[in-house]
Design an enzyme around this catalytic site. Structure first.
Site, mmCIF file in Angstrom:
data_model
loop_
_atom_site.group_PDB
_atom_site.id
_atom_site.type_symbol
_atom_site.label_atom_id
_atom_site.label_comp_id
_atom_site.label_asym_id
_atom_site.label_seq_id
_atom_site.Cartn_x
_atom_site.Cartn_y
_atom_site.Cartn_z
ATOM 1 N N ASP A 254 34.087 32.487 39.153
ATOM 2 C CA ASP A 254 34.053 33.160 40.455
ATOM 3 C C ASP A 254 32.947 34.193 40.520
ATOM 4 O O ASP A 254 32.136 34.313 39.604
ATOM 5 C CB ASP A 254 35.429 33.720 40.838
ATOM 6 C CG ASP A 254 36.053 34.503 39.728
ATOM 7 O OD1 ASP A 254 35.306 35.266 39.084
ATOM 8 O OD2 ASP A 254 37.264 34.351 39.485
ATOM 9 N N LYS A 276 35.738 34.176 45.619
ATOM 10 C CA LYS A 276 36.366 34.625 46.860
ATOM 11 C C LYS A 276 35.332 35.124 47.871
ATOM 12 O O LYS A 276 35.631 35.278 49.026
ATOM 13 C CB LYS A 276 37.356 35.755 46.572
ATOM 14 C CG LYS A 276 38.345 35.397 45.495
ATOM 15 C CD LYS A 276 39.714 35.112 46.073
ATOM 16 C CE LYS A 276 40.566 34.255 45.165
ATOM 17 N NZ LYS A 276 40.702 34.710 43.807
ATOM 18 N N MET A 389 38.731 47.779 42.608
ATOM 19 C CA MET A 389 38.816 47.265 43.987
ATOM 20 C C MET A 389 39.062 48.380 44.992
ATOM 21 O O MET A 389 39.806 48.205 45.957
ATOM 22 C CB MET A 389 39.970 46.224 44.088
ATOM 23 C CG MET A 389 39.750 45.028 43.223
ATOM 24 S SD MET A 389 41.160 43.914 43.209
ATOM 25 C CE MET A 389 42.269 44.713 42.080
HETATM 26 N N1 SAH Z 1 39.678 41.188 35.755
HETATM 27 C C1 SAH Z 1 38.644 42.123 36.070
HETATM 28 C C2 SAH Z 1 38.944 42.906 37.325
HETATM 29 C C3 SAH Z 1 39.018 42.091 38.552
HETATM 30 S S1 SAH Z 1 39.300 43.040 39.996
HETATM 31 C C4 SAH Z 1 38.429 43.060 34.885
HETATM 32 O O1 SAH Z 1 39.232 43.074 33.946
HETATM 33 O O2 SAH Z 1 37.433 43.779 34.903
HETATM 34 C C5 SAH Z 1 37.680 43.274 40.611
HETATM 35 C C6 SAH Z 1 37.258 44.700 40.492
HETATM 36 O O3 SAH Z 1 36.851 45.000 39.173
HETATM 37 C C7 SAH Z 1 36.066 45.040 41.324
HETATM 38 O O4 SAH Z 1 36.441 45.299 42.667
HETATM 39 C C8 SAH Z 1 35.560 46.299 40.660
HETATM 40 O O5 SAH Z 1 36.338 47.401 41.021
HETATM 41 C C9 SAH Z 1 35.859 46.000 39.214
HETATM 42 N N2 SAH Z 1 34.665 45.491 38.514
HETATM 43 C C10 SAH Z 1 34.495 44.285 37.971
HETATM 44 N N3 SAH Z 1 33.298 44.183 37.374
HETATM 45 C C11 SAH Z 1 32.693 45.361 37.538
HETATM 46 C C12 SAH Z 1 31.443 45.895 37.134
HETATM 47 N N4 SAH Z 1 30.556 45.172 36.448
HETATM 48 N N5 SAH Z 1 31.153 47.174 37.478
HETATM 49 C C13 SAH Z 1 32.022 47.921 38.166
HETATM 50 N N6 SAH Z 1 33.219 47.469 38.566
HETATM 51 C C14 SAH Z 1 33.563 46.222 38.253
#
Ligand code: SAH
Length: 469
Positions: A254, A276, A389
């Protein structure tokens, strides 16, 4: 090839090490670990070498090598003294007696050499380059160590125990070879690698039963790897994630999976975007769950790549629930979650003895225009809050924290595209952050960290593992 690799039965080797220094210690250790009986003679013997030999039941003789009488009864001699002439004499005497002999640092003076070993007993891999460069062998060994899962030995033991039964069920050699290829590269092997021994054995038994029922070689059973792809920097992928990507037939990914990680997927692997975001091509969650099942039921190895860790705000749980219901074998590979990646790459520790004794990962997602969180618990000092998020809900979140009593000057770090080449770290406080994001036009993915630890950013950001420039 000057040296042909042969594997000796350790029970039938008995070694005499002549010399008592560091090299003797190293050789004694690896021989003893492998189960070879070792005695030692030397004029000077370091205390730890003495202990090593004696505690393994070996005999230690103090004295110089004078005649080949001492070689009686041994099958392997190691010339390890610091005297070249003595080593030369030892080697010649041993060869005259038809024994195996190794001379330290002089591969051609003896008749055997030692290789670098990767030990996954009963599986052993050894590397030799004819003694040209032991360091080169050792470097290669380290590289291979990473790609040979530690549990290979267990896998070898498991399948070893079933060989006679398989031979009986499949007398045809080429059919048997196909069977073992499928078992050793399929779900049975993966179950062993992820520590699920009982499942591995029952799966193997199931395959055997299918053979007994005349179904021929294993129906290639598909499987799913739910893999945490980390927050962006491909270097943060685990070794297991990398290994599984190399054997996948299809990858479902994704929007959060970075291009750098996708570049590690081999060319021939089919890629399916189920993100998404991006136009109207998003696949609903139920559709993704079903796709995983469908691909696996076609016998494919499916890598489901998810940003960060699959079990942290990743809906990974729902995906494997469907797989479990449909009896599709799967394994979950953890990833570095965004909070950890952003913390390390921005020099903001999530906990710190002086500032935060706990950390909370929260979702700041808006539901019906509001964010429903246990605010009184969140304003307590001594913790770090990480909001995932939360970009849209950010003004609401800052306001709610202040309203419930958090210091309006509480430091906040907003981290955009953490761990990637484009990472941006913006430092502010609860009161000013909402205005700041209006002017800074922050992009996704971003998260924000609230807590006193943020004040360490200035001091620590220079010294942390942030990306190479
Ligand atoms: N499973 C993922 C989270 C998914 S929810 C994890 O463990 O990281 C998606 C959210 O993760 C985004 O809206 C953001 O808030 C955060 N996120 C994911 N990758 C990111 C990144 N490289 N830098 C900052 N925030 C990040």
């Amino acid at each position: 090839m000057t040296f042909f690799p042969l594997f000796h039965n350790t029970q039938q080797l008995s070694a005499l090490l002549i010399g008592g220094g560091n090299m003797a210690k190293r050789r004694a250790k690896s021989l003893i670990d492998a189960g070879v009986a070792c005695d030692l003679m030397a004029t000077k013997i370091a205390e730890d070498v003495l202990q090593l030999i004696e505690s393994a039941g070996g005999k230690v003789t103090v004295g110089a090598y004078v005649s080949d009488d001492v070689m009686q009864g041994y099958s392997l001699i190691l010339a390890l003294t610091d005297d070249r002439t003595a080593n030369h004499t030892i080697a010649n005497d041993a060869k005259a007696l038809g024994l195996l002999v190794n001379v330290s640092d002089k591969p051609n003076e003896g008749n055997v050499i030692f290789g670098a070993i990767i030990d996954r007993s009963p599986l052993t891999i050894t590397i030799n380059n004819g003694g040209a460069s032991p360091v080169l062998s050792s470097i290669l060994r380290q590289q291979l160590e990473q790609f040979v899962p530690k549990a290979y030995g267990q896998l070898a033991r498991l399948v070893g125990a079933y060989r006679p039964q398989v031979k009986q069920a499949l007398p045809n050699t080429s059919e048997r070879s196909i069977f073992w290829h499928q078992v050793l590269q399929g779900a049975v092997a993966e179950a062993v690698f992820s520590g699920k021994h009982t499942e591995a054995e029952s799966l193997l038994k199931k395959h055997l039963k299918e053979l007994d029922n005349g179904l021929g070689a294993v129906k290639s059973s598909g499987e799913v790897f739910l893999i945490g792809a980390g927050p962006g920097d491909p270097d943060l992928l685990t070794l297991r994630a990398f290994r599984l990507l190399q054997k996948a037939d299809v990858v479902l990914y994704d929007a959060l999976v970075s291009e750098g990680v996708m570049a590690l997927v081999p060319e021939q692997v089919e890629r399916v975007y189920v993100g998404k975001r991006r136009a109207n091509h998003s696949v609903p969650q139920a559709g993704i769950n079903q796709l995983l099942v469908d691909y696996a039921k076609q016998g494919k190895r499916v890598a489901r790549l998810k940003g960060g860790d699959p079990f942290i705000f990743g809906r990974g749980g729902e995906e494997i629930e469907t797989l479990a219901e449909q009896h599709v074998p799967f394994q979950v590979v953890p990833g570095i979650t965004a909070a950890n990646g952003c913390s390390a790459y921005s020099g903001i520790p999530l906990t710190h003895r002086d500032y935060a004794q706990s950390v909370r990962f929260l979702t700041g997602q808006l539901r019906d225009g509001s964010v429903d969180l246990p605010w009184p618990e969140l304003i307590v000092e001594g913790q770090t809050l990480v909001f995932y998020m939360g970009l849209k809900g950010l003004p609401l979140i800052c306001e709610a924290l202040i309203t419930h009593g958090m210091d309006k000057n509480m430091p906040v770090a907003l981290i955009e595209k953490g761990t990637t080449q484009d990472q941006r770290v913006m430092i502010s406080n609860l009161n000013d952050l909402p205005a700041m994001i209006k002017t800074e036009s922050v992009l996704s993915p971003s998260l924000f960290l609230v807590g006193r630890v943020v004040s360490l950013h200035d001091k620590l950001s220079w010294f942390t593992s942030s990306r190479d420039a």
